[in-house]
Design an enzyme around this catalytic site. Structure first.
Site, PDB file in Angstrom:
ATOM      1  N   GLU A 118     -18.725   3.865  -0.335  1.00 48.60           N
ATOM      2  CA  GLU A 118     -17.879   3.363  -1.303  1.00 48.60           C
ATOM      3  C   GLU A 118     -18.792   3.484  -2.213  1.00 48.60           C
ATOM      4  O   GLU A 118     -18.121   3.208  -3.741  1.00 48.60           O
ATOM      5  CB  GLU A 118     -17.311   2.105  -0.166  1.00 48.60           C
ATOM      6  CG  GLU A 118     -16.170   1.924   0.441  1.00 48.60           C
ATOM      7  CD  GLU A 118     -17.250   2.361   1.650  1.00 48.60           C
ATOM      8  OE1 GLU A 118     -16.444   2.521   2.723  1.00 48.60           O
ATOM      9  OE2 GLU A 118     -18.577   2.109   2.087  1.00 48.60           O
ATOM     10  N   ASP A 164      -7.809  -6.711  12.902  1.00 43.88           N
ATOM     11  CA  ASP A 164      -9.222  -6.113  12.772  1.00 43.88           C
ATOM     12  C   ASP A 164      -9.773  -7.359  12.333  1.00 43.88           C
ATOM     13  O   ASP A 164     -10.937  -6.892  12.845  1.00 43.88           O
ATOM     14  CB  ASP A 164      -9.208  -5.067  10.995  1.00 43.88           C
ATOM     15  CG  ASP A 164      -8.015  -3.725  11.411  1.00 43.88           C
ATOM     16  OD1 ASP A 164      -8.287  -3.697  12.662  1.00 43.88           O
ATOM     17  OD2 ASP A 164      -8.248  -3.203  10.582  1.00 43.88           O
ATOM     18  N   ARG A 216      -1.937  -4.333   3.769  1.00 44.15           N
ATOM     19  CA  ARG A 216      -1.136  -3.521   5.287  1.00 44.15           C
ATOM     20  C   ARG A 216      -0.052  -3.902   5.366  1.00 44.15           C
ATOM     21  O   ARG A 216       0.411  -2.413   6.205  1.00 44.15           O
ATOM     22  CB  ARG A 216      -2.459  -4.028   6.032  1.00 44.15           C
ATOM     23  CG  ARG A 216      -2.012  -3.279   7.078  1.00 44.15           C
ATOM     24  CD  ARG A 216      -2.957  -3.965   8.652  1.00 44.15           C
ATOM     25  NE  ARG A 216      -3.478  -2.616   9.683  1.00 44.15           N
ATOM     26  CZ  ARG A 216      -4.413  -2.816  11.096  1.00 44.15           C
ATOM     27  NH1 ARG A 216      -4.321  -3.574  11.028  1.00 44.15           N
ATOM     28  NH2 ARG A 216      -3.670  -2.371  11.873  1.00 44.15           N
ATOM     29  N   HIS A 272      -5.972  -3.174   2.355  1.00 44.28           N
ATOM     30  CA  HIS A 272      -5.602  -4.416   3.680  1.00 44.28           C
ATOM     31  C   HIS A 272      -6.352  -5.424   3.408  1.00 44.28           C
ATOM     32  O   HIS A 272      -7.553  -5.999   3.570  1.00 44.28           O
ATOM     33  CB  HIS A 272      -6.752  -3.062   4.447  1.00 44.28           C
ATOM     34  CG  HIS A 272      -6.182  -2.103   4.908  1.00 44.28           C
ATOM     35  ND1 HIS A 272      -5.179  -1.196   4.098  1.00 44.28           N
ATOM     36  CD2 HIS A 272      -5.535  -2.103   6.088  1.00 44.28           C
ATOM     37  CE1 HIS A 272      -4.521  -0.367   5.304  1.00 44.28           C
ATOM     38  NE2 HIS A 272      -5.124  -1.083   6.362  1.00 44.28           N
ATOM     39  N   PHE A 286     -14.317  -3.603   1.247  1.00 43.56           N
ATOM     40  CA  PHE A 286     -15.287  -1.873   1.248  1.00 43.56           C
ATOM     41  C   PHE A 286     -15.692  -1.812  -0.330  1.00 43.56           C
ATOM     42  O   PHE A 286     -16.855  -2.047  -0.769  1.00 43.56           O
ATOM     43  CB  PHE A 286     -14.993  -1.035   2.272  1.00 43.56           C
ATOM     44  CG  PHE A 286     -14.761  -0.884   3.557  1.00 43.56           C
ATOM     45  CD1 PHE A 286     -16.134  -2.012   4.121  1.00 43.56           C
ATOM     46  CD2 PHE A 286     -13.785  -0.855   4.458  1.00 43.56           C
ATOM     47  CE1 PHE A 286     -15.702  -2.327   5.620  1.00 43.56           C
ATOM     48  CE2 PHE A 286     -13.919  -0.792   5.785  1.00 43.56           C
ATOM     49  CZ  PHE A 286     -14.746  -1.898   6.607  1.00 43.56           C
ATOM     50  N   ARG A 325       0.834  -1.168   0.216  1.00 40.86           N
ATOM     51  CA  ARG A 325      -0.151  -0.117   0.467  1.00 40.86           C
ATOM     52  C   ARG A 325       0.396   0.982   0.208  1.00 40.86           C
ATOM     53  O   ARG A 325       0.759   2.303  -0.416  1.00 40.86           O
ATOM     54  CB  ARG A 325      -1.152   0.162   0.894  1.00 40.86           C
ATOM     55  CG  ARG A 325      -0.470  -0.559   2.688  1.00 40.86           C
ATOM     56  CD  ARG A 325      -1.168   0.369   3.637  1.00 40.86           C
ATOM     57  NE  ARG A 325      -0.917  -0.159   4.677  1.00 40.86           N
ATOM     58  CZ  ARG A 325      -0.932   0.736   5.484  1.00 40.86           C
ATOM     59  NH1 ARG A 325      -2.143   1.689   5.847  1.00 40.86           N
ATOM     60  NH2 ARG A 325      -1.072   0.128   7.552  1.00 40.86           N
TER      61      ARG A 325
END
Length: 314
Positions: free
Chosen positions: A58, A117, A167, A109, A83, A10
């Site tokens: 989104e 998470d 991530r 992610h 998302f 990322r």
């Protein structure tokens, strides 16, 4: 022995957007209130008038991206993979895929290495979703070097593209002379004769580690890096399968609908071959550190080694 350099894909995504923003004034970036996490904040800092925060909406963001593409912009829509693909699938399919618009989706992610998470954010189904959309290019880079190349190729390509980023910091394996990236073409990183390991994303590093351990036991593993899952480099995979006779796929994604499925589809049609699929085995993830989760689900180097060894010797 020097320590292996590690960079999150990322990070390369954000930095390369800035690089390309200087060359392409029509490049714009959209985010869904996650610019700091997806690393598009660096683009926002450099080009504040070309960065649009669409908020936690989104689906709407994908519609905005579609509209921007129709007025000559090159929109890059970014959010977490869960998302970007899960929540906005209908809009991607109908507003971007169906009219084949020049929209790029940069999803960060992805996979279980989202870590603590937990299952709600660990998207292991995104490749399957994006593969199913006609005309959608799907890329999943193995490290930061390749991530940058994916972004550059996506911006040059005219049409919808899905890019998958992670991530966690991962080993840099492509910072070598002679490295060449071409959308839709796999790369043989290690030649072998006993088994072919076809890997994508961060599992390429695990596959290389596994191949080293296998070599020490007299098992010659060919390692292929598939950074572009769609279109798939069928010719490369089929030729390797003909040579080794056994194929293992490795991905940080469900074994259903991802790289494993794509490889099985290609081989079953043109070169029936025994295949073992390494990945998330039809289960959800769980909360834990990225490293612990890779070990638990057998996706680290040692896990891949054990699976391949059992597959080859049984």
């Amino acid at each position: 022995m020097s320590e292996v350099k590690k960079i999150a894909t990322r990070e390369a995504f954000g930095e390369t957007l800035v690089e390309l923003g200087k060359k392409h004034p029509e490049l714009v970036v959209l985010d869904a209130d996650l610019a700091a996490a997806t690393k598009t904040a660096v683009f926002k800092k450099s080009f504040p008038d070309r960065h649009f925060d669409c908020g936690i909406a989104e689906a709407n963001m994908m519609g905005v991206a579609a509209g921007l593409s129709l007025v000559g912009k090159i929109p890059v829509a970014s959010s977490f993979a869960m998302f970007a693909t899960g929540r906005a699938y209908e809009q991607i399919r109908n507003s971007i895929g169906y009219p084949h618009l020049n929209v790029k989706i940069g999803a960060s992610h992805a996979g279980i290495t989202v870590g603590e998470d937990g299952a709600s954010h660990q998207c292991n189904e995104d490749i399957a979703l994006m593969r199913s959309i006609p005309g959608m290019v799907v890329m999943n880079p193995s490290d930061a070097v390749e991530a940058a190349e994916c972004v550059r190729a996506a911006i040059e390509y005219v049409g919808p593209v899905y890019m998958r980023f992670g991530r966690s910091a991962v080993p840099v394996i492509n910072d070598r002379s002679g490295y060449h990236f071409e959308m839709g073409k796999g790369i043989v990183l290690r030649e072998g004769t006993d088994v072919t390991i076809v890997a994508t994303g961060i599992l390429v590093s695990s596959a290389l580690e596994a191949a080293e351990k296998l070599a020490a036991e007299g098992i010659s593993a060919e390692v292929i890096n598939i950074h572009t899952i769609k279109p798939l480099d069928k010719e490369l995979i089929i030729n390797s399968a003909k040579k080794t006779g056994k194929v293992v796929t490795a991905e940080e994604h469900s074994v259903i609908g991802g790289l494993g499925s794509a490889v099985c589809e290609a081989l079953s049609e043109e070169c029936p071959t025994k295949v073992c699929r390494i990945g998330i085995q039809d289960v959800f993830g769980e909360s834990g550190s990225a490293g612990e989760l890779l070990v638990k689900y057998g996706l680290d180097g040692n896990g891949v080694y054990n699976t391949v060894k059992n597959f080859v010797t049984r």
